[in-house]
Design a protein around this motif. Structure first.
Motif, PDB file in Angstrom:
ATOM      1  N   LEU A 121       7.996  -0.683 -15.804  1.00 43.92           N
ATOM      2  CA  LEU A 121       9.423  -1.013 -15.938  1.00 43.92           C
ATOM      3  C   LEU A 121      10.135  -0.969 -14.590  1.00 43.92           C
ATOM      4  N   CYS A 122       9.671  -0.101 -13.687  1.00 48.19           N
ATOM      5  CA  CYS A 122      10.363   0.079 -12.400  1.00 48.19           C
ATOM      6  C   CYS A 122       9.782  -0.768 -11.268  1.00 48.19           C
ATOM      7  N   HIS A 123       8.659  -1.450 -11.472  1.00 44.93           N
ATOM      8  CA  HIS A 123       7.935  -1.970 -10.306  1.00 44.93           C
ATOM      9  C   HIS A 123       8.747  -2.984  -9.507  1.00 44.93           C
ATOM     10  N   ASP A 124       9.607  -3.736 -10.141  1.00 45.24           N
ATOM     11  CA  ASP A 124      10.357  -4.770  -9.421  1.00 45.24           C
ATOM     12  C   ASP A 124      11.862  -4.528  -9.427  1.00 45.24           C
ATOM     13  N   ILE A 125      12.306  -3.299  -9.698  1.00 41.73           N
ATOM     14  CA  ILE A 125      13.763  -3.083  -9.836  1.00 41.73           C
ATOM     15  C   ILE A 125      14.533  -3.451  -8.575  1.00 41.73           C
ATOM     16  N   ALA A 126      13.904  -3.326  -7.405  1.00 41.61           N
ATOM     17  CA  ALA A 126      14.635  -3.616  -6.173  1.00 41.61           C
ATOM     18  C   ALA A 126      14.738  -5.114  -5.900  1.00 41.61           C
ATOM     19  N   ASP A 146      19.584  -9.789   3.754  1.00 38.69           N
ATOM     20  CA  ASP A 146      19.112  -9.196   5.009  1.00 38.69           C
ATOM     21  C   ASP A 146      18.258  -7.967   4.735  1.00 38.69           C
ATOM     22  N   GLU A 147      18.781  -7.109   3.889  1.00 40.09           N
ATOM     23  CA  GLU A 147      18.056  -5.892   3.532  1.00 40.09           C
ATOM     24  C   GLU A 147      16.710  -6.233   2.896  1.00 40.09           C
ATOM     25  N   GLY A 148      16.715  -7.241   2.068  1.00 42.27           N
ATOM     26  CA  GLY A 148      15.475  -7.657   1.413  1.00 42.27           C
ATOM     27  C   GLY A 148      14.441  -8.106   2.421  1.00 42.27           C
ATOM     28  N   GLN A 149      14.882  -8.878   3.409  1.00 41.50           N
ATOM     29  CA  GLN A 149      13.924  -9.371   4.409  1.00 41.50           C
ATOM     30  C   GLN A 149      13.412  -8.249   5.298  1.00 41.50           C
ATOM     31  N   LEU A 150      14.322  -7.324   5.678  1.00 43.22           N
ATOM     32  CA  LEU A 150      13.921  -6.287   6.640  1.00 43.22           C
ATOM     33  C   LEU A 150      13.144  -5.148   5.997  1.00 43.22           C
ATOM     34  N   LEU A 151      13.409  -4.855   4.731  1.00 40.42           N
ATOM     35  CA  LEU A 151      12.759  -3.699   4.103  1.00 40.42           C
ATOM     36  C   LEU A 151      11.840  -4.106   2.947  1.00 40.42           C
ATOM     37  N   GLY A 152      12.253  -5.089   2.131  1.00 38.59           N
ATOM     38  CA  GLY A 152      11.395  -5.543   1.047  1.00 38.59           C
ATOM     39  C   GLY A 152      11.578  -4.752  -0.235  1.00 38.59           C
ATOM     40  N   HIS A 153      11.351  -5.409  -1.380  1.00 34.04           N
ATOM     41  CA  HIS A 153      11.617  -4.735  -2.656  1.00 34.04           C
ATOM     42  C   HIS A 153      10.617  -3.628  -2.956  1.00 34.04           C
ATOM     43  N   ILE A 154       9.476  -3.641  -2.311  1.00 37.63           N
ATOM     44  CA  ILE A 154       8.490  -2.601  -2.599  1.00 37.63           C
ATOM     45  C   ILE A 154       8.973  -1.253  -2.079  1.00 37.63           C
ATOM     46  N   VAL A 155       9.367  -1.218  -0.823  1.00 36.08           N
ATOM     47  CA  VAL A 155       9.841   0.042  -0.246  1.00 36.08           C
ATOM     48  C   VAL A 155      11.194   0.430  -0.854  1.00 36.08           C
ATOM     49  N   GLN A 197       3.475  10.143  -7.820  1.00 34.77           N
ATOM     50  CA  GLN A 197       2.561   9.205  -8.472  1.00 34.77           C
ATOM     51  C   GLN A 197       3.280   7.927  -8.913  1.00 34.77           C
ATOM     52  N   LEU A 198       4.517   8.084  -9.349  1.00 31.90           N
ATOM     53  CA  LEU A 198       5.293   6.902  -9.740  1.00 31.90           C
ATOM     54  C   LEU A 198       5.597   6.035  -8.507  1.00 31.90           C
ATOM     55  N   GLN A 199       6.026   6.690  -7.423  1.00 28.86           N
ATOM     56  CA  GLN A 199       6.304   5.931  -6.196  1.00 28.86           C
ATOM     57  C   GLN A 199       5.039   5.247  -5.680  1.00 28.86           C
ATOM     58  N   HIS A 200       3.909   5.955  -5.793  1.00 24.97           N
ATOM     59  CA  HIS A 200       2.650   5.324  -5.355  1.00 24.97           C
ATOM     60  C   HIS A 200       2.365   4.042  -6.142  1.00 24.97           C
ATOM     61  N   CYS A 201       2.560   4.097  -7.469  1.00 27.75           N
ATOM     62  CA  CYS A 201       2.303   2.899  -8.277  1.00 27.75           C
ATOM     63  C   CYS A 201       3.193   1.739  -7.828  1.00 27.75           C
ATOM     64  N   ILE A 202       4.443   2.038  -7.494  1.00 28.95           N
ATOM     65  CA  ILE A 202       5.347   0.975  -7.036  1.00 28.95           C
ATOM     66  C   ILE A 202       4.895   0.445  -5.674  1.00 28.95           C
ATOM     67  N   LEU A 203       4.597   1.359  -4.742  1.00 27.54           N
ATOM     68  CA  LEU A 203       4.178   0.932  -3.397  1.00 27.54           C
ATOM     69  C   LEU A 203       2.901   0.094  -3.452  1.00 27.54           C
ATOM     70  N   ALA A 204       2.004   0.413  -4.369  1.00 30.25           N
ATOM     71  CA  ALA A 204       0.688  -0.228  -4.396  1.00 30.25           C
ATOM     72  C   ALA A 204       0.622  -1.427  -5.327  1.00 30.25           C
ATOM     73  N   HIS A 205       1.747  -1.818  -5.963  1.00 27.13           N
ATOM     74  CA  HIS A 205       1.597  -2.778  -7.054  1.00 27.13           C
ATOM     75  C   HIS A 205       1.247  -4.192  -6.609  1.00 27.13           C
ATOM     76  N   TYR A 247      -0.293  -8.547   1.067  1.00 26.81           N
ATOM     77  CA  TYR A 247       0.796  -8.914   0.168  1.00 26.81           C
ATOM     78  C   TYR A 247       1.947  -7.921   0.273  1.00 26.81           C
ATOM     79  N   GLY A 248       1.902  -7.035   1.276  1.00 26.12           N
ATOM     80  CA  GLY A 248       3.040  -6.180   1.547  1.00 26.12           C
ATOM     81  C   GLY A 248       2.990  -4.797   0.941  1.00 26.12           C
ATOM     82  N   SER A 249       1.877  -4.412   0.320  1.00 22.76           N
ATOM     83  CA  SER A 249       1.749  -3.045  -0.180  1.00 22.76           C
ATOM     84  C   SER A 249       1.264  -2.155   0.955  1.00 22.76           C
TER      85      SER A 249
END
Lengths: 317, 317, 317, 317, 317, 317
Positions: free
Chosen positions: F192-197, F212-221, F244-252, F258-260
């Motif tokens: 449910l949270c993987h793409d919230i950003a 701008d924020e999206g390009q410089l940081l990305g939705h994963i971080v 563990q939840l943050q890891h799943c988001i970072l690695a998705h 692909y930016g993980s």
């Protein structure tokens, strides 16, 4: 002189420019027209001759200096020029220096810095080699001081090769202070020699294109060979000093796929690779930023950096 | 002479072998022992000295010829030798030719073929260059005829460089017949010269290891330079002929990651790359098959071929 | 017959050509126009119909033979044709053989060489398999002799598949002499069969495009299956001979990314991969050189060779 | 039965195990010893025979069932067995089912699910093909139900191939509901057939190793061919249905470097690739977790996942 | 204190060392023995306990400080220690500082340089952020000053993180002078913050191993988050300044495969990547050279540099 | 409303559309013209203004709703519109919902499914986190329900982000049933949270472009950070559950390129990566098929799938 970078839409022009290229084509309606690629040292623009049979349109060719008359228009967001008259200019009507991009740095000043760098090399063999090339070989010095560092990527202007060379060598001097394990004389000698064969790989301005020899052999191998030929003229040049210097030149691109037949095996070769790469990338990014003076946002995707680039914002010095 | 390839478990040996290396170690129980890497031209074996302080164990060193006494045993499926006596052999007690791997082909016959190939090159400049190197430079010829083509990968024996060179040139001759667009004289000259700097990249037998110069510069760049130095001695050698020949040498590995600073741009450079690669791979696979004379099935995974290899089966000639 | 390769600007043409394709578009001024892709066996050209509603412009379609009337013009450096009249030609007005590119080699002569190669295969099972396919299966033979070896890359003309097949097999015969460890009968059989499914992967001329089956399965897998089906018709065909032959076919592209599901594991599979690759690359480079008859310098960057290519210069035979 | 997974250090054992392999070696002190790789369905252990000449040590060979007597010891953190007596067991002294790893799922139940999946395929041709193979071909069914899905990577046990096949097909059924654009009958048929040639690629238990045919051709190509042979036996099997099914099988590994000669071009081929990959990776990770029942932290670096793996912690269900 | 780097074969030792690890095993003869990994700040050595049941062998565990008695021996060319007595040392018998590798630079001096770098940042927001972290957060400062920059690769000693941080920032200061287009305050702030989360990614000495959080999230993402948390505490911190700073941290590894989720898009991010990479590689090469004080030739193949490395020779300063 | 997808050549149009972009250019004859990119929720079309100075042509700008009058024409096979009149529409003359592409699924229904998924998460901390974000944070919910999942690749329409999120979570629910080793609460929370950003990475419709924020940081971080900020507001949120939840988001995204910044190390992270990838690829392929309603054959080469794609044929349901 009316410089190309100052053109704006609607302006009427009558001035001499360098014609880098000339091509003919026909419109979709079957009408012939010509395109002249015009250049001065501030930029370039396409000139369109819609009526090539008009009496005011005289013959001219690639690399002629031509006087053109016409109006600045806009097509697909870029400026172009609608030419109504053109003729080949006579010598004396123009100053070639106005038509070639040149380094922003003073040529004599850079050459002075280069000689100071040579003086800092205490090893007698390396010093002799550098002196023989950069001081005594007047033909080489003349070409070297005028050469560009690249066809288009970075430092692509008169004096660019010397500017890049001196900048890399200065960065190497900083490295020597920060990392005392580096052998100063080898690193500075290699820094000064790493791109010397660009004088042979690229033809001189205004063509500034790859030579046959350049394409078939490349400046990396030719540079190692030039250094070998110089050392052969210096009595008792120690073989280990020559081999290590040649290795630094061969390895300075740092990766096989960039054309280095050997990867850096000496710490000085690693350092030279970083200095060369850092200086090139800083200059490339600077030229991108300079070409977008008013851009506040993204500069578009750049293949070399594999990223969308961006001008830094905010109140920062 | 009792050759290593004929050893079998349980046999007692007393014979002279070349000691390629000597190392010391201790067992898990804390006892010291020595290992001698013994070699003759048919193979190599490890000799173990479990009692290094015994009176029959005399001092010896790397690259000595040593007479060893002992018994052939088996460890983890491989043969080794349990040495009870060892001493350095005196000159005259052994014939060095017995201790180096040599080409299966006759050296004089191959050299004859090489000279016939030179004779087939009609272009006077290329012919002169080849003659100067392969006929008139006696020091080079002597080394070239004895050199191996590689440290270990393929043709790693005395005469291997000439065998590979002649085989590549013959394959190129076939190409010239099958694809008449190829320039015979350029291709054959390049084929004969492509690996000449292996004489400098590798030290001579029995060491046969990379030299400092070989590691720092590589046989590709050194070969191009040797050819340049030879051409400089031939009056009026056309620059285009030299550059194209040097390009073929620089590009003969075919890929950047194999150390070629330029990729093949001439059809002869493409052809040379295929001839070199085909001959090397055929020889490598042949040596793998030769080393498994009784193997009926898989030969194991091979990194170079990225595959499990296999001896061809069935009643086939 | 007025061949396309002989066209020059300004010439007026009235001749029958094959129409490979037809598209419609509008100019920037909103006028409709049509483009016909015209072809004969010497080349192809775009024909522009600027006035599609003119009475002389009759209906025609893709793969029709059409008689066009018009003038050769030049656009962006390439020739095109301004068509003023067009009509579909009647059978008898043209000879289809004039409109398809054909191999420069005589078809019967090549087929004779192919049969001689089959005769050289002494193993009765392989010989039977080859005979069943290349001699007895008349439908296959008819298609095979007309097929191209590729859609566009190399040997892309009538008879090209047989030309490539025979050339690869001859190179393999040379290998067998040079490297006697190779099993002649397996290698020659594999060489003759390696591309047989190109007859199914590509539709026949003039379309010469990928079939659905070709795109979904590919000639590599289809070729292995064809050979399997043939062997099933030969009593007692030894399984090991079939498996090894199928392996050579599956592995003949040499790399996974080129569509081989298995990498070469047999020395004959390695040899076939080199023979196929060498012949293809020599032909591709030859076609590039043939297309630039007057070019003295660089031929431009080529993606397959990852290099700027160049015609060899200098006085060389 | 005393299972290997229940062994603990110091325990004395007398039991029958399957001998997967036998090797001989000598210690650093020159003493000979033997190693037996012992296996039952719960695990495997190395047995050491330090005194191979003792009277209690009888001859035995690879794939014998042997009764061993000895003590469990520990070496470098792993258990091993010190064997003092060994003899070949007689049939009747052991039950082969105790010595092979088997699927945790009931074989009949899985086969029932497989038949239900076949029944869900309404297309008469695909249904006939599946029935012919999975119901009517009793030899195939017998082998299929016993086969493992891999030599070692995942589902490497009796029944593993059917377990994987059914699991992949169930996941594909879910896909069909979630993504109605998928053609159910093609996808389920392809899912059931995708690995059928693993019955030929791997020999049966207890060897479970690659066959010659498996190594030279691979289960991907052999599976496409098996499906082609089946379709040939069904009257009027539409070619497009066969080609699309074969494409799904050829493309199911999803990447060239994993041995697929074609990349997925149909949406069902894409779906099958995801289902196969997901099921394999879930099973592999599950087996890693199962092998580390008490591990609270990192499971070590895993090459397939290119990551340090970790058991999920915290109070979670 | 008798330092490990001064050990030589045959010497008898009785001294306290840090026990980094302890493992048990059995010899091929079935005898148990233990191995202690002993460490002091100058190096590490394996200690073997061949008679673990001797009365002088007391219990000890990982990360105990132990007094060992024994003799230095040699095994396979490396030194090891044969331990006859061991006991856990009492506090006071040893000084922990003797057992951890420490930076060659003075800790206070480096911290002074770090504060001077902060003072050079004139932008009030960046200055406030740096002050809050590196001056006011005493817990962080204490950990930061003791941390290593890596588990093992480079600067792997107490104070290594601060030494690397200051060195990178100094190199960035040089860049700012040489390339005035760089924004000094952004670049220096990013340089000082780029590795701050290594204090969380690695546990403190003597373990110095990856933490769970470090493995699952990594210092790059954690560093960006730390900087975000700090900015949230500073009133009116401009979002663009934060985003650009976080981007520099996220991108400082320069390539996706090195764990950067974004590639450098700002010139300061490019510069930071070069500074970090240059400093790390110079330090790594220096440590290799330092570990081979007498080596005159090749240092062996190094995976990170993908090359055989070599000490620079010849009379050079 | 006259929708763009229903346009056909020759039709006359007078309707309001959203103007996504406006550019000016000149024809080859030097005449100025303008291009409006017009859009409604069914598609987009280019409108040409050949006479920009006509009185009926009023000023309008990017993102205006404009009423255009003109005729549908065809150029190079694509439809375009020849505009004769244009004016900015007044609010009330159009319904914005007609101009944005929207999910085919009902927004409220999807939101209901999302809440049911939250209810299935029994772990109190994860449940609280999800409730705080997806139920209580009304600003977020409003944006989330309207967001697209991507700029253009897949689910690029209003509601697309929620559609993708729910679909991925449902697939994960299936995984939990099929592979009971998975921790349901972690996996569903991560799904449910993987793409919230993406709500921050992309600006809202109609722009829907990278911020701008999206390009410089990305939705994963940014997503990992959002989750961290939420957890900080929940008392006693266990650190291991957050990490563990943050890891799943970072690695998705599953791969570095692909930016993980981390590769999946937990089985739930592996599962989430497969669910996300499967759902995205199914949707992308579906959109390609939907865009080719009548296509019976190949859909052309697709870079993402690295293959020519194809609609499945034959009588199949």
């Amino acid at each position: 002189m009316h410089y190309i970078k100052d053109f704006h839409e609607g302006e009427r022009i009558r001035e001499v420019y360098l014609c880098k290229n000339r091509t003919s084509a026909v419109t979709k309606n079957g009408k012939s027209y010509d395109t002249l690629s015009l250049q001065d040292r501030t930029g370039s623009i396409d000139g369109k001759i819609w009526e090539p049979d008009d009496p005011g349109i005289e013959d001219c060719d690639k690399l002629d200096y031509v006087e053109v008359t016409g109006e600045v228009t806009s097509f697909n967001g870029a400026l172009q020029m609608k030419i109504t008259r053109v003729r080949v200019a006579r010598e004396g009507e123009y100053d070639p220096a106005d038509y070639l991009p040149v380094s922003p740095r003073d040529n004599d000043e850079m050459y002075g810095e280069l000689k100071a760098l040579i003086a800092s090399v205490k090893n007698p063999y390396y010093n002799a080699l550098l002196t023989k090339l950069f001081v005594e070989d007047e033909d080489f010095v003349k070409v070297f001081r005028k050469s560009s560092a690249a066809k288009s990527v970075h430092h692509g202007y008169v004096g660019g090769l010397m500017e890049h060379t001196v900048s890399v060598a200065h960065l190497c001097e900083y490295y020597c202070k920060a990392y005392p394990i580096l052998k100063h004389d080898l690193l500075i000698t290699a820094a000064l020699c790493h791109d010397i064969a660009k004088t042979k790989e690229l033809s001189s301005f205004p063509e500034n294109d790859y030579t046959d020899e350049g394409q078939l052999l490349g400046h990396i191998v030719m540079g190692a060979q030039m250094v070998g030929d110089l050392a052969a003229q210096i009595p008792d040049f120690p073989k280990v000093l020559l081999t290590q210097l040649q290795h630094c030149i061969l390895a300075h691109h740092g990766k096989y796929e960039y054309g280095s037949p050997k990867l850096p095996a000496l710490i000085e070769a690693v350092a030279l690779n970083y200095a060369d790469d850092t200086d090139a990338k800083m200059e490339i990014f600077k030229e991108i930023l300079d070409n977008n003076p008013e851009n506040k946002g993204w500069l578009g995707f750049n293949r070399m950096f594999e990223s969308n680039l961006r001008a830094t914002l905010g109140e920062l010095e």
